[in-house]
Design an enzyme around this catalytic site. Structure first.
Site, PDB file in Angstrom:
ATOM      1  N   ALA A  70       0.857  -1.025  -0.507  1.00  0.00           N
ATOM      2  CA  ALA A  70       0.090   0.159   0.009  1.00  0.00           C
ATOM      3  C   ALA A  70       0.438   1.488   0.118  1.00  0.00           C
ATOM      4  CB  ALA A  70      -0.677   0.211   1.293  1.00  0.00           C
ATOM      5  N   GLU A 107      -1.417   6.778  -2.760  1.00  0.00           N
ATOM      6  CA  GLU A 107      -2.968   7.469  -2.526  1.00  0.00           C
ATOM      7  C   GLU A 107      -3.448   8.797  -3.422  1.00  0.00           C
ATOM      8  OE1 GLU A 107      -0.169   8.002   2.178  1.00  0.00           O
ATOM      9  OE2 GLU A 107      -0.867   9.616   0.958  1.00  0.00           O
ATOM     10  N   GLU A 155      12.099  -5.468  -8.260  1.00  0.00           N
ATOM     11  CA  GLU A 155      10.576  -5.101  -9.002  1.00  0.00           C
ATOM     12  C   GLU A 155      10.530  -4.468 -10.230  1.00  0.00           C
ATOM     13  OE1 GLU A 155       9.072  -2.032  -6.022  1.00  0.00           O
ATOM     14  OE2 GLU A 155      10.032  -3.152  -4.430  1.00  0.00           O
ATOM     15  N   ARG A 156      11.782  -3.677 -10.997  1.00  0.00           N
ATOM     16  CA  ARG A 156      11.191  -2.979 -12.146  1.00  0.00           C
ATOM     17  C   ARG A 156      11.875  -4.256 -13.238  1.00  0.00           C
ATOM     18  NH1 ARG A 156      13.754   3.461 -10.797  1.00  0.00           N
ATOM     19  NH2 ARG A 156      10.945   3.170  -9.666  1.00  0.00           N
ATOM     20  N   GLN A 197       2.245  -8.513 -48.681  1.00  0.00           N
ATOM     21  CA  GLN A 197       4.026  -8.376 -48.130  1.00  0.00           C
ATOM     22  C   GLN A 197       3.938  -7.386 -46.932  1.00  0.00           C
ATOM     23  OE1 GLN A 197       5.523  -4.772 -49.906  1.00  0.00           O
ATOM     24  NE2 GLN A 197       6.876  -6.413 -50.377  1.00  0.00           N
ATOM     25  N   GLN A 256      -3.942  -4.627 -34.756  1.00  0.00           N
ATOM     26  CA  GLN A 256      -4.017  -3.904 -36.211  1.00  0.00           C
ATOM     27  C   GLN A 256      -4.554  -5.048 -37.209  1.00  0.00           C
ATOM     28  OE1 GLN A 256      -4.961  -0.938 -36.905  1.00  0.00           O
ATOM     29  NE2 GLN A 256      -5.451  -0.665 -38.928  1.00  0.00           N
ATOM     30  N   GLY A 287       4.708   0.881 -11.185  1.00  0.00           N
ATOM     31  CA  GLY A 287       6.220   0.852 -10.731  1.00  0.00           C
ATOM     32  C   GLY A 287       6.484   1.832 -11.286  1.00  0.00           C
TER      33      GLY A 287
END
Length: 382
Positions: free
Chosen positions: A127, A130, A247-248, A284, A341, A368
């Site tokens: 947490a 905010e 983390e990243r 193509q 697409q 993150g």
């Protein structure tokens, strides 16, 4: 001969482990996904099943109940979930929680919480964010006020992944007290039968529909000194910053796997879909677009794999991990958009995996740490 996206960090044992992960995902996670996307969470059963198989927190040492693996084992789980766009079990956040406890907790905190996170008894959440603060951690308004017998938490958090199901929440708060304590601290809050703790609404997101993301409220939640991560106040920012490479890189790993999944899904589709009397794979423009995507993935695989190896060796720095997160999330957005697409109108239908990949990809550039924050971190290291 088809193009192979090989991982330089893998080995036969890891591929055997991958087989276990894939079997669990295909037999347990995927069938639950449709209902989970409707109700906004997967429930606790999947977490406990994953724990029973030893798939949670696989890189936590055996002395705390983990499998004693390394980041590569976690990367396998992240990859196989991301390539299928299965988002209900946010194992990345859960594992990050375990690593905060492992890297910064007291010995008592490690022995109390790690086995329960590993088993799936507790689902972990962090947490931080905010209303109105976003990526500005220095602007956090949630307060931990010193009391004679501990601390009182007051505040609100939003965009909390795993917030609805969480049994353990790491709460980042500004600590103040008569002893001159200042700064940010992280508190370990068990949510079951916790007076003053309340889960707000499950948030209605554009993507990640199966993943519970909630508001959390803390109204005079009483916590003891033994629930202060590491046992000392004012260490929160240092603790948060030290785990950023881990983390990243997770987001970079997930982004690359999602690109591979989107590529494979699109390749299969264009070989079957016909237009102007022939498969659109023969056109193509289609062939050139797929060639560009395959090249992006191959180049990205070389960089992300090196980052994985560097993290396992203990030498991945924050700037390089931020590059993996920045490049991965931005490229994922472009790749999945190009794949949609090629599906045409069907790419915009939720019944198709590629449509879910499209909506799920967008948040990768936000959580993150936003792409703008990543650029700031990288630029400071130049």
């Amino acid at each position: 001969m088809s193009i192979q996206f090989r991982r330089s960090w893998s080995d036969p044992d890891l591929e055997q482990y991958r087989s276990t992960v894939v079997r669990f995902i295909e037999e347990q996670v995927a069938p639950e996904d449709e209902e989970a996307r409707k109700r906004g969470h997967v429930g606790h059963t999947l977490w406990r099943q994953a724990g029973d198989l030893g798939l949670l927190c696989a890189d936590i040492p055996e002395e705390y109940g983990g499998a004693g693996g390394d980041f590569r084992h976690e990367a396998v789980f992240y990859e196989e979930m991301a390539r299928r766009s299965l988002t209900g079990m946010n194992n990345s956040v859960h594992n990050i929680v375990a690593h905060y406890v492992l890297n910064h907790g007291t010995e008592d905190q490690k022995r109390k919480f790690l086995p329960r996170l590993i088993s799936g008894e507790l689902v972990g959440a962090i947490a931080m964010t905010e209303p109105g603060t976003g990526s500005d951690l220095k602007g956090i308004r949630t307060k931990a006020e010193r009391r004679r017998d501990g601390w009182s938490l007051q505040g609100a958090k939003t965009f909390i992944s795993n917030g609805y199901l969480a049994g353990l929440v790491l709460v980042v708060a500004a600590t103040t007290g008569g002893d001159g304590t200042r700064g940010k601290s992280i508190f370990l809050v068990e949510t079951l039968d916790c007076p003053g703790f309340r889960v707000g609404r499950l948030l209605d997101k554009v993507g990640l529909k199966a993943q519970d993301t909630a508001e959390l409220f803390f109204d005079d939640v009483q916590v003891g000194d033994d629930q202060l991560l590491g046992g000392r106040p004012g260490q929160g920012m240092r603790q948060l910053m030290s785990d950023l490479p881990y983390e990243r890189l997770i987001i970079g790993v997930m982004a690359l796997a999602a690109m591979e999944g989107a590529y494979e899904e699109t390749l299969a589709y264009v070989r079957e879909r016909r237009a102007f009397g022939e498969p659109i794979a023969n056109l193509q423009n289609t062939r050139f677009k797929l060639a560009e995507i395959a090249t992006e993935i191959q180049v990205g695989r070389a960089f992300v794999d090196r980052c994985v190896e560097d993290l396992v060796a203990g030498r991945l720095d924050t700037a390089t991990a931020s590059m993996a997160k920045l490049w991965g999330s931005e490229t994922q957005g472009r790749v999945v958009d190009a794949c949609v697409q090629m599906f045409g109108g069907y790419g915009y239908m939720n019944e198709y995996l590629i449509a879910r990949m499209y909506t799920d990809a967008r948040v990768q550039r936000i959580y993150g740490g936003t792409s703008e924050i990543m650029k700031e971190v990288i630029s400071r290291a130049l």
